[in-house]
Scaffold this motif. Structure first.
Motif, PDB file in Angstrom:
ATOM      1  N   ILE A   1       5.675 -11.989  -2.527  1.00  0.00           N
ATOM      2  CA  ILE A   1       4.535 -12.577  -2.388  1.00  0.00           C
ATOM      3  C   ILE A   1       4.145 -12.832  -1.479  1.00  0.00           C
ATOM      4  CG2 ILE A   1       2.809 -14.080  -2.402  1.00  0.00           C
ATOM      5  CD1 ILE A   1       3.914 -14.326  -5.655  1.00  0.00           C
ATOM      6  N   PHE A   2       4.884 -13.173  -0.089  1.00  0.00           N
ATOM      7  CA  PHE A   2       5.190 -13.514   0.902  1.00  0.00           C
ATOM      8  C   PHE A   2       5.956 -12.828   1.798  1.00  0.00           C
ATOM      9  CE2 PHE A   2       3.870 -17.503  -1.493  1.00  0.00           C
ATOM     10  CZ  PHE A   2       2.798 -18.042  -0.825  1.00  0.00           C
ATOM     11  N   ALA A   3       7.774 -12.927   1.890  1.00  0.00           N
ATOM     12  CA  ALA A   3       8.486 -13.283   3.238  1.00  0.00           C
ATOM     13  C   ALA A   3       8.312 -11.539   3.073  1.00  0.00           C
ATOM     14  CB  ALA A   3       9.833 -13.390   2.229  1.00  0.00           C
ATOM     15  N   GLN A   4       8.710 -10.319   2.193  1.00  0.00           N
ATOM     16  CA  GLN A   4       8.407  -9.804   2.588  1.00  0.00           C
ATOM     17  C   GLN A   4       7.566  -8.216   3.042  1.00  0.00           C
ATOM     18  OE1 GLN A   4      10.926  -7.933   4.001  1.00  0.00           O
ATOM     19  NE2 GLN A   4      12.033  -9.955   3.685  1.00  0.00           N
ATOM     20  N   ALA A   5       5.921  -9.236   2.378  1.00  0.00           N
ATOM     21  CA  ALA A   5       4.808  -8.635   2.118  1.00  0.00           C
ATOM     22  C   ALA A   5       4.088  -8.517   3.451  1.00  0.00           C
ATOM     23  CB  ALA A   5       4.258  -9.029   1.209  1.00  0.00           C
ATOM     24  N   ARG A   6       3.328  -7.536   3.350  1.00  0.00           N
ATOM     25  CA  ARG A   6       2.384  -6.980   4.801  1.00  0.00           C
ATOM     26  C   ARG A   6       1.308  -5.876   4.562  1.00  0.00           C
ATOM     27  NH1 ARG A   6       7.058  -3.894   8.249  1.00  0.00           N
ATOM     28  NH2 ARG A   6       5.267  -3.560  10.146  1.00  0.00           N
ATOM     29  N   THR A   7       0.587  -6.358   5.632  1.00  0.00           N
ATOM     30  CA  THR A   7      -0.587  -6.102   5.628  1.00  0.00           C
ATOM     31  C   THR A   7      -0.301  -4.051   5.333  1.00  0.00           C
ATOM     32  OG1 THR A   7      -2.058  -7.893   6.520  1.00  0.00           O
ATOM     33  CG2 THR A   7      -2.568  -5.046   6.284  1.00  0.00           C
ATOM     34  N   ALA A   8      -0.727  -3.729   4.938  1.00  0.00           N
ATOM     35  CA  ALA A   8      -1.209  -2.497   4.800  1.00  0.00           C
ATOM     36  C   ALA A   8      -1.972  -1.878   5.297  1.00  0.00           C
ATOM     37  CB  ALA A   8      -0.493  -1.601   3.107  1.00  0.00           C
ATOM     38  N   ASN A   9      -1.733  -0.476   5.838  1.00  0.00           N
ATOM     39  CA  ASN A   9      -2.431   0.294   6.110  1.00  0.00           C
ATOM     40  C   ASN A   9      -2.947   1.729   5.934  1.00  0.00           C
ATOM     41  OD1 ASN A   9      -3.488  -1.190   8.521  1.00  0.00           O
ATOM     42  ND2 ASN A   9      -1.150  -1.269   9.948  1.00  0.00           N
ATOM     43  N   SER A  10      -2.665   2.285   4.776  1.00  0.00           N
ATOM     44  CA  SER A  10      -3.042   3.491   4.159  1.00  0.00           C
ATOM     45  C   SER A  10      -1.873   2.997   2.509  1.00  0.00           C
ATOM     46  CB  SER A  10      -2.070   4.054   4.720  1.00  0.00           C
ATOM     47  OG  SER A  10      -0.113   4.141   5.206  1.00  0.00           O
ATOM     48  N   PHE A  11      -2.556   3.748   1.672  1.00  0.00           N
ATOM     49  CA  PHE A  11      -2.243   3.763   0.660  1.00  0.00           C
ATOM     50  C   PHE A  11      -1.612   5.743  -0.715  1.00  0.00           C
ATOM     51  CE2 PHE A  11      -4.676   0.185   2.286  1.00  0.00           C
ATOM     52  CZ  PHE A  11      -4.070  -0.930   1.654  1.00  0.00           C
ATOM     53  N   THR A  12      -1.508   4.487  -1.990  1.00  0.00           N
ATOM     54  CA  THR A  12      -1.283   5.677  -2.264  1.00  0.00           C
ATOM     55  C   THR A  12      -1.344   5.422  -3.890  1.00  0.00           C
ATOM     56  OG1 THR A  12      -0.010   7.774  -2.751  1.00  0.00           O
ATOM     57  CG2 THR A  12       1.294   5.342  -3.115  1.00  0.00           C
TER      58      THR A  12
END
Length: 201
Positions: free
Chosen positions: A18-29
């Protein structure tokens, strides 16, 4: 492990997701099911808002026609990622949120008169609390093991014309949702330290 992990009442994996390793993604699958889309809102709604007002409105974009209209309103750098995301959400504020008073705070409608008499205050309160709920929305996406790509690079007037022509809502954010692809992000960006932003008085 950090002090955040040590003090949290949820396990370390949840803190990271939820926090520490989460980042805004720019590409998805992958895909986002209707059940997951519903679960995102079902978690979002529990976050606090002023007077329990809940002014956020969510428009999930799934059809090709709606996706094309949305992509056309985005800045050039956001178009490809939104065109290919499994699910896209338009986040907006209900411009008449205070008219729902008896639904979100039954039995105590005295403050409504203050907003009826001050349209600018009503708009600001709705806007502030919808943005607050947008944060909950992003965390809800992450809590389901999905990645979120929130964006404000868009012509929101154009989005409103296409999706909310009656003026009942004003959009302010677009969120791409799905499983993060392998190339979803670059190097981590620096975050401010506690000492940089927090003071005790």
């Amino acid at each position: 492990m950090t002090i955040a992990h040590e003090e949290a009442v949820i396990d370390a994996a949840a803190v990271d997701a939820i926090f520490a390793q989460a980042r805004t993604a720019n590409s998805f699958t992958g895909e986002v099911t209707d059940e997951q889309a519903r679960a995102i809102y079902e978690l979002t709604k529990f976050g606090p808002t002023a007077f329990n007002s809940q002014p956020l409105r969510v428009t999930y974009v799934r059809s090709d026609e709606a996706r094309a209209a949305l992509v056309d309103a985005l800045s050039a750098g956001n178009r490809v990622k939104t065109a290919s995301a499994p699910l896209v959400a338009i986040l907006s504020v209900d411009t008449a949120w205070h008219e729902q008073w008896d639904n979100f705070l039954p039995g105590y409608n005295a403050p409504k008169a203050m907003y009826d008499a001050a349209p600018d205050l009503a708009a600001a309160t709705g806007n502030n609390n919808a943005h607050l709920q947008a944060g909950y929305f992003i965390l809800a996406v992450r809590s389901l093991g999905l990645a979120a790509g929130p964006m404000t690079g868009a012509d929101f007037g154009k989005i409103d014309t296409a999706f909310f022509p009656d003026g009942s809502q004003k959009s302010f954010m677009v969120v791409n949702i799905g499983q993060a692809a392998e190339d979803a992000w670059g190097a981590p960006k620096p975050k401010f330290a506690y000492e940089d932003v927090v003071r005790t008085v």
